[in-house]
Design a protein around this motif. Structure first.
Motif, PDB file in Angstrom:
ATOM      1  N   ARG A 177      -3.669   8.588 -11.990  1.00  0.00           N
ATOM      2  CA  ARG A 177      -3.872   9.994 -12.383  1.00  0.00           C
ATOM      3  C   ARG A 177      -3.986  10.889 -11.151  1.00  0.00           C
ATOM      4  NH1 ARG A 177      -8.111   9.188 -17.383  1.00  0.00           N
ATOM      5  NH2 ARG A 177      -6.578   8.372 -18.838  1.00  0.00           N
TER       6      ARG A 177
ATOM      7  N   ASP B 250      -0.547  11.464  -9.816  1.00  0.00           N
ATOM      8  CA  ASP B 250       0.158  12.438 -10.657  1.00  0.00           C
ATOM      9  C   ASP B 250      -0.288  13.863 -10.320  1.00  0.00           C
ATOM     10  OD1 ASP B 250       1.528  10.404 -11.906  1.00  0.00           O
ATOM     11  OD2 ASP B 250       0.223  10.354 -13.671  1.00  0.00           O
ATOM     12  N   ASP B 251      -1.593  14.054 -10.114  1.00  0.00           N
ATOM     13  CA  ASP B 251      -2.102  15.377  -9.738  1.00  0.00           C
ATOM     14  C   ASP B 251      -1.545  15.814  -8.385  1.00  0.00           C
ATOM     15  OD1 ASP B 251      -3.549  15.455 -12.074  1.00  0.00           O
ATOM     16  OD2 ASP B 251      -5.463  14.880 -11.130  1.00  0.00           O
TER      17      ASP B 251
ATOM     18  N   LYS C 231       1.302  14.890  -7.085  1.00  0.00           N
ATOM     19  CA  LYS C 231       2.716  15.226  -7.272  1.00  0.00           C
ATOM     20  C   LYS C 231       2.871  16.648  -7.822  1.00  0.00           C
ATOM     21  CE  LYS C 231       4.591  10.595  -8.058  1.00  0.00           C
ATOM     22  NZ  LYS C 231       5.212   9.690  -9.053  1.00  0.00           N
ATOM     23  N   VAL C 232       2.035  17.003  -8.787  1.00  0.00           N
ATOM     24  CA  VAL C 232       2.097  18.350  -9.359  1.00  0.00           C
ATOM     25  C   VAL C 232       1.776  19.382  -8.285  1.00  0.00           C
ATOM     26  CG1 VAL C 232       0.960  19.914 -10.982  1.00  0.00           C
ATOM     27  CG2 VAL C 232       1.613  17.626 -11.724  1.00  0.00           C
ATOM     28  N   ASP C 233       0.730  19.126  -7.497  1.00  0.00           N
ATOM     29  CA  ASP C 233       0.369  20.050  -6.421  1.00  0.00           C
ATOM     30  C   ASP C 233       1.485  20.160  -5.386  1.00  0.00           C
ATOM     31  OD1 ASP C 233      -2.062  20.525  -7.608  1.00  0.00           O
ATOM     32  OD2 ASP C 233      -3.186  19.141  -6.309  1.00  0.00           O
TER      33      ASP C 233
ATOM     34  N   LYS D 206       4.725  19.736  -5.849  1.00  0.00           N
ATOM     35  CA  LYS D 206       5.820  20.532  -6.408  1.00  0.00           C
ATOM     36  C   LYS D 206       5.486  22.019  -6.360  1.00  0.00           C
ATOM     37  CE  LYS D 206       7.911  17.019  -9.309  1.00  0.00           C
ATOM     38  NZ  LYS D 206       8.303  16.617 -10.648  1.00  0.00           N
ATOM     39  N   ALA D 207       4.239  22.363  -6.663  1.00  0.00           N
ATOM     40  CA  ALA D 207       3.823  23.765  -6.603  1.00  0.00           C
ATOM     41  C   ALA D 207       3.901  24.274  -5.163  1.00  0.00           C
ATOM     42  CB  ALA D 207       2.402  23.918  -7.145  1.00  0.00           C
ATOM     43  N   ASN D 208       3.490  23.449  -4.205  1.00  0.00           N
ATOM     44  CA  ASN D 208       3.564  23.850  -2.797  1.00  0.00           C
ATOM     45  C   ASN D 208       5.014  24.010  -2.348  1.00  0.00           C
ATOM     46  OD1 ASN D 208       0.822  23.950  -2.416  1.00  0.00           O
ATOM     47  ND2 ASN D 208       0.672  21.875  -1.593  1.00  0.00           N
ATOM     48  N   GLU D 209       5.882  23.116  -2.798  1.00  0.00           N
ATOM     49  CA  GLU D 209       7.300  23.225  -2.450  1.00  0.00           C
ATOM     50  C   GLU D 209       7.884  24.530  -2.995  1.00  0.00           C
ATOM     51  OE1 GLU D 209       9.086  19.671  -3.961  1.00  0.00           O
ATOM     52  OE2 GLU D 209       8.413  18.451  -2.271  1.00  0.00           O
ATOM     53  N   LYS D 210       7.487  24.882  -4.196  1.00  0.00           N
ATOM     54  CA  LYS D 210       7.956  26.134  -4.797  1.00  0.00           C
ATOM     55  C   LYS D 210       7.459  27.328  -3.979  1.00  0.00           C
ATOM     56  CE  LYS D 210       7.824  28.772  -9.079  1.00  0.00           C
ATOM     57  NZ  LYS D 210       7.231  28.880 -10.409  1.00  0.00           N
TER      58      LYS D 210
END
Length: 99
Positions: A56, A59-60, A62-64, A66-70
């Protein structure tokens, strides 16, 4: 009582005692086996719980990520726009200033 009868009784009692000892030992081994199995199950449950927690967390992350990459992509785009605007401003300033 005859000696033969006493010998038979002693032999029978010896067999009964030996059988009871065997049964007690068998029950003790079964109890130890159950305790060992219970202990292993508890350890395995702890490991699985830890792995689930780690999963978990990944997974958190990875989400962070992706948000940073954006966010980085948006900032990169804005920097490019600012650089282009700066170049255009320099060209206009060069035209205005008398050299």
């Amino acid at each position: 009582m005859s000696v033969e009868f006493m010998g038979t009784i002693i032999a029978a009692l010896s067999l009964i005692i030996a059988y009871m000892g065997y049964q007690i030992n068998k029950q003790r081994q079964q109890l130890q086996s159950d305790q060992s199995l219970r202990s292993e199950t508890e350890k395995e449950t702890e490991v699985r719980t830890s792995l689930l927690y780690i999963s978990r967390g990944i997974d958190d992350i990875k989400v962070d990520l992706k948000a940073n990459e954006k966010d980085v992509a948006e900032i990169s785009e804005r920097v490019t726009r600012v650089e282009e605007s700066t170049k255009q401003a320099h060209k206009r300033i060069d035209k205005i200033s008398p050299d």
